[in-house]
Design a protein around this motif. Structure first.
Motif, PDB file in Angstrom:
ATOM      1  N   ARG A  35       0.868  -1.177   0.000  1.00  8.09           N
ATOM      2  CA  ARG A  35       0.000   0.000   0.000  1.00  8.09           C
ATOM      3  C   ARG A  35       0.904   1.227   0.000  1.00  8.09           C
ATOM      4  O   ARG A  35       1.650   1.472   0.943  1.00  8.09           O
ATOM      5  CB  ARG A  35      -0.894  -0.035   1.237  1.00  8.09           C
ATOM      6  CG  ARG A  35      -1.793   1.151   1.480  1.00  8.09           C
ATOM      7  CD  ARG A  35      -3.075   1.256   0.690  1.00  8.09           C
ATOM      8  NE  ARG A  35      -3.855   0.094   0.419  1.00  8.09           N
ATOM      9  CZ  ARG A  35      -5.013  -0.234   1.018  1.00  8.09           C
ATOM     10  NH1 ARG A  35      -5.486   0.510   1.985  1.00  8.09           N
ATOM     11  NH2 ARG A  35      -5.687  -1.296   0.625  1.00  8.09           N
ATOM     12  N   CYS A  36       0.836   2.004  -1.086  1.00  5.59           N
ATOM     13  CA  CYS A  36       1.703   3.172  -1.257  1.00  5.59           C
ATOM     14  C   CYS A  36       0.874   4.398  -1.623  1.00  5.59           C
ATOM     15  O   CYS A  36      -0.219   4.288  -2.161  1.00  5.59           O
ATOM     16  CB  CYS A  36       2.732   2.920  -2.355  1.00  5.59           C
ATOM     17  SG  CYS A  36       3.892   1.608  -1.979  1.00  5.59           S
ATOM     18  N   LYS A  37       1.444   5.549  -1.332  1.00  6.73           N
ATOM     19  CA  LYS A  37       0.789   6.819  -1.643  1.00  6.73           C
ATOM     20  C   LYS A  37       1.719   7.634  -2.535  1.00  6.73           C
ATOM     21  O   LYS A  37       2.896   7.791  -2.247  1.00  6.73           O
ATOM     22  CB  LYS A  37       0.486   7.593  -0.370  1.00  6.73           C
ATOM     23  CG  LYS A  37      -0.268   8.901  -0.588  1.00  6.73           C
ATOM     24  CD  LYS A  37      -0.591   9.541   0.763  1.00  6.73           C
ATOM     25  CE  LYS A  37      -1.636  10.617   0.690  1.00  6.73           C
ATOM     26  NZ  LYS A  37      -1.307  11.776  -0.051  1.00  6.73           N
ATOM     27  N   ILE A  38       1.153   8.142  -3.627  1.00  4.56           N
ATOM     28  CA  ILE A  38       1.864   9.074  -4.506  1.00  4.56           C
ATOM     29  C   ILE A  38       1.206  10.428  -4.283  1.00  4.56           C
ATOM     30  O   ILE A  38       0.027  10.601  -4.559  1.00  4.56           O
ATOM     31  CB  ILE A  38       1.739   8.664  -5.983  1.00  4.56           C
ATOM     32  CG1 ILE A  38       2.286   7.256  -6.205  1.00  4.56           C
ATOM     33  CG2 ILE A  38       2.450   9.684  -6.880  1.00  4.56           C
ATOM     34  CD1 ILE A  38       1.952   6.669  -7.566  1.00  4.56           C
ATOM     35  N   GLY A  39       1.973  11.365  -3.748  1.00  8.54           N
ATOM     36  CA  GLY A  39       1.384  12.660  -3.431  1.00  8.54           C
ATOM     37  C   GLY A  39       2.301  13.811  -3.791  1.00  8.54           C
ATOM     38  O   GLY A  39       3.413  13.622  -4.263  1.00  8.54           O
ATOM     39  N   LEU A  40       1.804  15.014  -3.539  1.00  9.88           N
ATOM     40  CA  LEU A  40       2.583  16.215  -3.811  1.00  9.88           C
ATOM     41  C   LEU A  40       2.577  17.113  -2.585  1.00  9.88           C
ATOM     42  O   LEU A  40       1.663  17.055  -1.754  1.00  9.88           O
ATOM     43  CB  LEU A  40       2.045  16.949  -5.036  1.00  9.88           C
ATOM     44  CG  LEU A  40       0.573  17.389  -5.072  1.00  9.88           C
ATOM     45  CD1 LEU A  40       0.342  18.675  -4.300  1.00  9.88           C
ATOM     46  CD2 LEU A  40       0.151  17.592  -6.500  1.00  9.88           C
ATOM     47  N   THR A  41       3.596  17.910  -2.461  1.00  9.97           N
ATOM     48  CA  THR A  41       3.700  18.829  -1.331  1.00  9.97           C
ATOM     49  C   THR A  41       4.733  19.910  -1.636  1.00  9.97           C
ATOM     50  O   THR A  41       5.597  19.738  -2.493  1.00  9.97           O
ATOM     51  CB  THR A  41       4.101  18.081  -0.031  1.00  9.97           C
ATOM     52  OG1 THR A  41       4.073  18.988   1.063  1.00  9.97           O
ATOM     53  CG2 THR A  41       5.491  17.469  -0.149  1.00  9.97           C
ATOM     54  N   ARG A  42       4.633  20.982  -0.925  1.00 16.73           N
ATOM     55  CA  ARG A  42       5.635  22.040  -1.037  1.00 16.73           C
ATOM     56  C   ARG A  42       6.745  21.831  -0.009  1.00 16.73           C
ATOM     57  O   ARG A  42       7.827  22.374  -0.132  1.00 16.73           O
ATOM     58  CB  ARG A  42       4.974  23.403  -0.844  1.00 16.73           C
ATOM     59  CG  ARG A  42       4.108  23.791  -2.040  1.00 16.73           C
ATOM     60  CD  ARG A  42       3.152  24.926  -1.711  1.00 16.73           C
ATOM     61  NE  ARG A  42       2.376  25.351  -2.865  1.00 16.73           N
ATOM     62  CZ  ARG A  42       1.308  24.718  -3.331  1.00 16.73           C
ATOM     63  NH1 ARG A  42       0.889  23.616  -2.757  1.00 16.73           N
ATOM     64  NH2 ARG A  42       0.652  25.172  -4.378  1.00 16.73           N
ATOM     65  N   SER A  92      -9.042  10.006   0.637  1.00 17.50           N
ATOM     66  CA  SER A  92      -7.917  10.167  -0.289  1.00 17.50           C
ATOM     67  C   SER A  92      -8.054   9.241  -1.487  1.00 17.50           C
ATOM     68  O   SER A  92      -8.510   8.118  -1.362  1.00 17.50           O
ATOM     69  CB  SER A  92      -6.606   9.854   0.442  1.00 17.50           C
ATOM     70  OG  SER A  92      -5.521   9.906  -0.442  1.00 17.50           O
ATOM     71  N   ARG A  93      -7.610   9.740  -2.618  1.00 15.80           N
ATOM     72  CA  ARG A  93      -7.561   8.941  -3.848  1.00 15.80           C
ATOM     73  C   ARG A  93      -6.111   8.733  -4.286  1.00 15.80           C
ATOM     74  O   ARG A  93      -5.846   8.411  -5.426  1.00 15.80           O
ATOM     75  CB  ARG A  93      -8.327   9.651  -4.978  1.00 15.80           C
ATOM     76  CG  ARG A  93      -9.761   9.900  -4.668  1.00 15.80           C
ATOM     77  CD  ARG A  93     -10.601   8.744  -5.123  1.00 15.80           C
ATOM     78  NE  ARG A  93     -12.008   9.052  -4.853  1.00 15.80           N
ATOM     79  CZ  ARG A  93     -12.894   8.138  -4.617  1.00 15.80           C
ATOM     80  NH1 ARG A  93     -12.557   6.885  -4.600  1.00 15.80           N
ATOM     81  NH2 ARG A  93     -14.140   8.482  -4.376  1.00 15.80           N
ATOM     82  N   GLU A  94      -5.189   8.942  -3.375  1.00 10.17           N
ATOM     83  CA  GLU A  94      -3.773   8.882  -3.729  1.00 10.17           C
ATOM     84  C   GLU A  94      -3.084   7.618  -3.249  1.00 10.17           C
ATOM     85  O   GLU A  94      -1.876   7.477  -3.382  1.00 10.17           O
ATOM     86  CB  GLU A  94      -3.046  10.105  -3.169  1.00 10.17           C
ATOM     87  CG  GLU A  94      -3.585  11.399  -3.753  1.00 10.17           C
ATOM     88  CD  GLU A  94      -2.860  12.621  -3.236  1.00 10.17           C
ATOM     89  OE1 GLU A  94      -2.264  12.562  -2.140  1.00 10.17           O
ATOM     90  OE2 GLU A  94      -2.882  13.638  -3.942  1.00 10.17           O
ATOM     91  N   TRP A  95      -3.824   6.669  -2.689  1.00 11.97           N
ATOM     92  CA  TRP A  95      -3.251   5.407  -2.226  1.00 11.97           C
ATOM     93  C   TRP A  95      -3.427   4.337  -3.288  1.00 11.97           C
ATOM     94  O   TRP A  95      -4.463   4.263  -3.947  1.00 11.97           O
ATOM     95  CB  TRP A  95      -3.899   4.959  -0.917  1.00 11.97           C
ATOM     96  CG  TRP A  95      -3.468   5.797   0.254  1.00 11.97           C
ATOM     97  CD1 TRP A  95      -4.091   6.908   0.736  1.00 11.97           C
ATOM     98  CD2 TRP A  95      -2.319   5.598   1.069  1.00 11.97           C
ATOM     99  NE1 TRP A  95      -3.395   7.415   1.809  1.00 11.97           N
ATOM    100  CE2 TRP A  95      -2.294   6.623   2.033  1.00 11.97           C
ATOM    101  CE3 TRP A  95      -1.293   4.656   1.072  1.00 11.97           C
ATOM    102  CZ2 TRP A  95      -1.303   6.727   2.999  1.00 11.97           C
ATOM    103  CZ3 TRP A  95      -0.298   4.759   2.045  1.00 11.97           C
ATOM    104  CH2 TRP A  95      -0.314   5.786   2.990  1.00 11.97           C
TER     105      TRP A  95
END
Length: 158
Positions: A35-42, A92-95
């Motif tokens: 189970r992994c998350k692809i996300g973005l952040t500053r 969340s839809r990023e997992w």
């Protein structure tokens, strides 16, 4: 109660990250999923610390983060490539439930994308600079030879 969502422009420079929910995996006969998350952040550090308060109750591990010029575009590319592995959660839809080789492929793609975001030296400019340096040094050498030759001629004339 009506909830409003404020618009945030993510088409700006920032970080794309890949994290894994440690010890949260699926094992089926002949199948192992992470189970992994692809996300973005500053800010990667701040984002990781936020997980304790608003994400699933599990330990996480940062697998990779990269700096990109357009967070939204790069995250969208990665999400689109693994859409079939997306986990439908309420918050969340990023997992994603990914095979271990998919995780390695994503990390390699992230490395390639990071390399594109870093300033690259154009080989044409590098070659031109080398020619200029070589020309200047050759010109200096011929100038030195010609002035040495003139000095020796002057001595001969005396």
């Amino acid at each position: 109660m009506i909830m409003t969502r404020t618009y945030r422009d993510d088409s700006v420079p920032g970080y794309i990250y890949l994290i894994e929910a440690k010890d949260f995996h699926w094992m089926f006969p002949g199948c192992y999923l992470k189970r992994c998350k692809i996300g973005l952040t500053r800010d990667v550090e701040r984002r990781l610390s936020d997980f304790a308060s608003n994400q699933p109750p599990c330990d996480i591990q940062l697998l990779k983060s990269i700096y990109v010029e357009d967070m939204d575009e790069v995250e969208g590319q990665l999400h689109g490539q693994y859409k079939s592995a997306n986990v439908k959660l309420l918050k969340s839809r990023e997992w994603f439930d990914l095979y271990p080789w998919h995780v390695e492929i994503i990390k390699a793609k992230m490395s390639a994308l990071a390399a594109k975001s870093e300033p690259q030296i154009n080989l044409k400019y590098l070659a031109a600079l080398a020619l200029i340096i070589a020309g200047v040094s050759m010109g200096s050498a011929s100038y030195i030879r010609s002035t040495v030759g003139q000095a020796s001629r002057v001595e001969v004339i005396k």
